[in-house]
Each structure stands twice: as structure tokens, then as C-alpha cells.
Design an enzyme around this catalytic site. Sequence first.
Site, PDB file in Angstrom:
ATOM      1  N   ARG A 161      75.982  98.632  15.871  1.00 50.06           N
ATOM      2  CA  ARG A 161      76.200  99.117  17.233  1.00 50.06           C
ATOM      3  C   ARG A 161      76.593  97.996  18.178  1.00 50.06           C
ATOM      4  O   ARG A 161      77.065  98.258  19.291  1.00 50.06           O
ATOM      5  CB  ARG A 161      74.922  99.806  17.732  1.00 50.06           C
ATOM      6  CG  ARG A 161      74.598 101.076  16.979  1.00 50.06           C
ATOM      7  CD  ARG A 161      73.100 101.407  16.999  1.00 50.06           C
ATOM      8  NE  ARG A 161      72.576 101.713  18.298  1.00 50.06           N
ATOM      9  CZ  ARG A 161      72.443 102.944  18.786  1.00 50.06           C
ATOM     10  NH1 ARG A 161      72.810 103.989  18.065  1.00 50.06           N
ATOM     11  NH2 ARG A 161      71.925 103.154  19.977  1.00 50.06           N
ATOM     12  N   GLU A 167      71.423  97.152  21.406  1.00 54.03           N
ATOM     13  CA  GLU A 167      71.877  96.106  20.499  1.00 54.03           C
ATOM     14  C   GLU A 167      73.065  95.328  21.044  1.00 54.03           C
ATOM     15  O   GLU A 167      73.141  94.095  20.890  1.00 54.03           O
ATOM     16  CB  GLU A 167      72.225  96.722  19.137  1.00 54.03           C
ATOM     17  CG  GLU A 167      71.041  97.289  18.389  1.00 54.03           C
ATOM     18  CD  GLU A 167      70.671  98.707  18.797  1.00 54.03           C
ATOM     19  OE1 GLU A 167      69.663  99.230  18.277  1.00 54.03           O
ATOM     20  OE2 GLU A 167      71.384  99.302  19.641  1.00 54.03           O
ATOM     21  N   LYS A 211      52.536 110.358  22.640  1.00 53.90           N
ATOM     22  CA  LYS A 211      52.951 110.017  21.287  1.00 53.90           C
ATOM     23  C   LYS A 211      51.727 109.928  20.378  1.00 53.90           C
ATOM     24  O   LYS A 211      50.727 109.308  20.719  1.00 53.90           O
ATOM     25  CB  LYS A 211      53.689 108.678  21.301  1.00 53.90           C
ATOM     26  CG  LYS A 211      54.421 108.348  20.015  1.00 53.90           C
ATOM     27  CD  LYS A 211      55.273 107.104  20.195  1.00 53.90           C
ATOM     28  CE  LYS A 211      56.100 106.801  18.957  1.00 53.90           C
ATOM     29  NZ  LYS A 211      56.951 105.609  19.138  1.00 53.90           N
TER      30      LYS A 211
END
Length: 632
Positions: free
Chosen positions: A397, A369, A281
Site C-alpha cells: 500500500r 503505510e 472490543k
Amino acid sequence: MTILDRIHSPADLTPLSRDELAALCSEIRARLIDVCSRTGGHIGAGLGVVELTVALHRVFDTPRDLLVWDVGHQAYPHKLLTGRNDRMESLRQEGGLSGFLKRSESEYDAFGAGHAATSISAAYGMAAARDILGDDYKVVAVIGDGSLTSGLAYEALNNAGADDRDFVVVLNDNEMSIAPNVGAISKYLNSVQRNPIYNRIRSAFGEIVDAAPGPLSGVGTLVRKWEESMKSFLTPGVLFEELGFRYFGPIDGHDVGALLETFAAVRDLKGPRLVHVITEKGRGFPAGVHATGEKWHALPPGHDPTTGKQRTASAGNPAYTAVFGKGLAELGEEFPKLVTITAAMPGGTGTGTFARAHPARFFDVGIAEGHAVTFAAGLASRGLQPVVAIYSTFLQRGYDNVVHDVALQSLPVTFAMDRAGLVGEDGETHMGLYDIAYMLAVPGMTVAAPKDGRELVALLRTALDRDAGPFAVRYPRDAVPDTVPHAREVDAVPYGTWEVLRSGRDTAILAVGTMVGQAMGAADRLAAEGIDVTVVNCRFLKPHDEMTLAALISEHRQLLVVEEGTVVNGFGAYLTAIVQKLEPAVRVISHGVPDRIVVAASRARQLAQCGLDVDGLAGRVRALHETEAVAG
């Protein structure tokens, strides 16, 4: 002219040599760093998948073959290769390119997404639709390892792996969180597995030994058991193999040649396949070499690409997020049973401050979540005081968990909903416009919104002092209007009360949260025109302040309810039903975000577009005043 300047569609990749592809990857990184230093954006994941993106578009016939990216953070290189290079300066700007994927933006964007873990489910649905309709094309889902913390990804893997449908998943592992690279042996096995001759021989040999007669009938089972045990020992793919996916990897995600060979072999196979790719990344970003965690996952506009620092430091007040994090950490000193949960966003929600101060009472559950909410319910059921810090858009969610696991059991869980309201350049996928409507619908739920940073801390104290039933606090992606003292100097807000900030004889403005300051500004402007309005800080939406509302009804014929949330089923609609029962002659007007999709722009611009700035509110009151005068 650079190589990138010659790429107008993925078809232009076909004639390029391996060396030219490597040079193109360097140009893509330089372009992304340059653009994002000016526009801001999610730069880290995109820099990590440059070679992966080039290889996918070179091997697969996009847009005929469908490439489904998860979230969209990874898709900036995809935008550059699919005809949008000349528009990249408009990234995340009003009228410009979306910071995420958008089907209306390009035929190459097969599926739009801004929330994690949707790609496998969506791509599997596309593969099923292809087969039902008798079409013939490939479907590839690209998902990051972080998204595999989400239950949705496993639901999709479980469903797709049980089917023999032609379907490819690419796991972009940029943090090594699934498994580490196992070195030379793994590389050897990967080269064998990528070889199309090996794959054909493997399938043919399996068919022969499985069909062996007599005493040889058990050979096929033994061969397959040996193969699976060796792969389980030497590679991290046993999980995916057991879920029904043919596993390939891990592959060096920055080796263009290896990626091209792998995808060329995998493309021509059938059934569910998963390619595990290891990437770095932020690769190529100088500032990223010295950064960790969330610091350069996304960057604001106006940063120095060599350091990642803002060229002009902000001299304003801190953001609500920072005030929340600091206040929560300070309250943690007073409330030993206070625990904090976030879903992969300790920096984004400010809870990292609490984590540093009280590490044993902090939980990051990953992009999960629903689990975060039910986990908090479990904590609350044993006497702890959990605060769940999740962006408004992401808490959607976990809504079933809010209702079923928290509200129905009246558990004292506090929901801190950051980024509530209009969120600016992140655009439509991240708008926090629906939490008022969905939280008001939950029985026993307290819903509150602070007018400033001090009141945010005060409401948190109110929630912790009350310790009875769920409590939701919403606050914006914005700076607080004033400085905020230490939490020990901030008293709790009396539960269920409003605050009359200005008394007038004309229309009463009932303002929620961020709209209080705008309403006060509008009131000052209207006063100069001879229009005298009342302004009320409706810091508690549910329960509402019955005494103050009764007084307002007796003194005003019009109540203008102003909220930074959807006008459909929002606080205005909620209050309209109440007032209609109490005094039908009083008119309640709802003023919030219209029933439409709000696209990327600056937050100030979005407020103006929705009539939620000072000019918009003053104009709405002025029009109501004129209508009232005519009617009177």
C-alpha cells in the site's frame, strides 16, 4: 435447540422479539469464543459488533441490500448469521471458511477484504453502479475507527460526501478514538435524530424557511447555522457533516433496541449518511477484560477461552518477529540516530520492544503505510536512520512512496518486511509473496533475506552501517532455526556477498532466506542417492555477489533458484537475465510460489503445496538431474 441453531439466514431474525435478539447475541458470543479457542482468529472486533451485526441484518434486506465490512475482522458474527454456523469449526483451516470476507464463499459477502479502509470506497462504487444500472437497493459500509487512520478512508469520504447518492456508512468506534460519548445530552439528541417524524419535519421546515419571502428570507440560514453549531458543540459529528454526511450518533452499539430504531430511520432517508456506533472490543471475552492493546485482537489456536493463554506453551525458538524486535532495540543502544516506525502494529512487528527501550525514537503512525514511508523519508533527509517495520502484504500500500519519496532521493530508509512469504491460516489477503518482485524493480534498492535469526540481526547492522540508499530485509512468519545472541555479538554481513554452504559437482541450488534450510535438507537427502549439489545462501538478492555467481557459472550447467515468493518476476527471473548475458549456455531454473492465489492452510502445508519443502526441492533437483543425464 438454541436460537442461533434456528438462524439459517438473516430472514430468520424477523420474527424474533427484542428479548430473543438479546439472547441470540449472547449465544453468538459464546459460539465465537468456543470456536476461536480451537481455530484461532481475530476475535476481539467480532465480539464487539454482535449487536450491530444483528441489527444491520434485521433492518436491511441482505443480500439484496449490500453490507460491506471493512477488513473482515468484524465479520465473524456476520458469518454465523448468513448460513455458515455449521462450518465455523473450519474457520481459517484448509478448505474451510476464510478468516476474512470472500465473495466466492457467500452471496452475503459483498466485497472481500483483508486490508483496512477499503469498505467506503468499495461501497460507494457499488452505490454508483446501482444508480447507473437503474437498480434499487441499499448499500452500507461498516468501518472501524482504527481504519480511519488510513488516508484511503478520507479519500472515499471526501468523494462520496460531495455526491447526493443514497449511501450509508457505519462507523464502529470500539476504542473511543474519534470522540468520547458525551452523555445524556448526546443520548437525547440521538433519540431526536432517530425519530422519523423529526427528520421529516426538519426537512420540511428547512424547505419552508429557506423559501421564506422578504424580510424572512434570512431565517433559513440562521436556523441551519444554529442547528449546526449546537450539533458541533454537543456531538463529534461536525467532521462528517462538513464532509457532506448526515451524522447520527454516537449510538450505544450494545443496545439492540437503539440500533434497530436508528437503522430503521436511517434506511428510509436519502443521501450520504453516517451512523457513529460505540462498541467494546472483545465484549464478553473473559480474558479480554484483563487484557489491553493487541494481546487479544487475534489469538492463536489452542488457547483457554477463560484466560486467553495457550494451553500448551511453545518450547521452540522465538519467532523472527521477536528476534527482530529484540535485535532492533539492542542496536538502538549503539545507533543513537536509529528511529523506528510502524503502521498500527507495534506488537505484530515486534517494534513494541524498541518502543519500550527508546520511546522518544519510536513512531506508530496508525494504519497509514504510505505516510509511514514518506515520514521515514523526511526523517532520513535530516540525518536520522529510520527503520520502517511493516508486513510485506501491507507495504504494498506504500509502494509509490517507496519509489517516489525514498528511492528517487536515495535516502537511507531500512524496510523490515515481516510475514514475507507464505503466512499460513491468514490466507490469501495476507500473503507476502510479492515484495521480492516489487523491491527488485526499484533502482538503488538493496534487497536482502536472512537464512536465520542471527543473520537477520546481522543484516540490520549492515543496513545501519551502510547508511546509503534504501535497504529492504524480508523475513517469514516462522520461528528462527537457532538461538540468537545479543546484537553487540553479531557482526555485519559483508555487503553484497553470498555464502557457499555446500560445494558439489551437480546442480547448484541458489536459495533465498527461508529456503536455505530446506535446500540443505534436500542436499543431504540427494547425497544419499548419489546426487552431489551445491547450496548457496543468496542473502543479498540485489546487488548480487558477482564473484560467487561467476564461479558458479563456470562450475555448473544448471542453477536452481529457490525463493519463497512469486515465481513471476522474482529473484529467479532477475538472475536469469543476468546469467543469460554472462553465459547463455548455463540454464537457470526458477522455483518459487506458482502464479496462482494461495489459500489458507498451515504454513508447512502451503510450502509442500508449492514444492518448497525438502521433499519438493529434492524432487525438483532429481528431475533436473535426470533431464541433464538424458541430454548429456
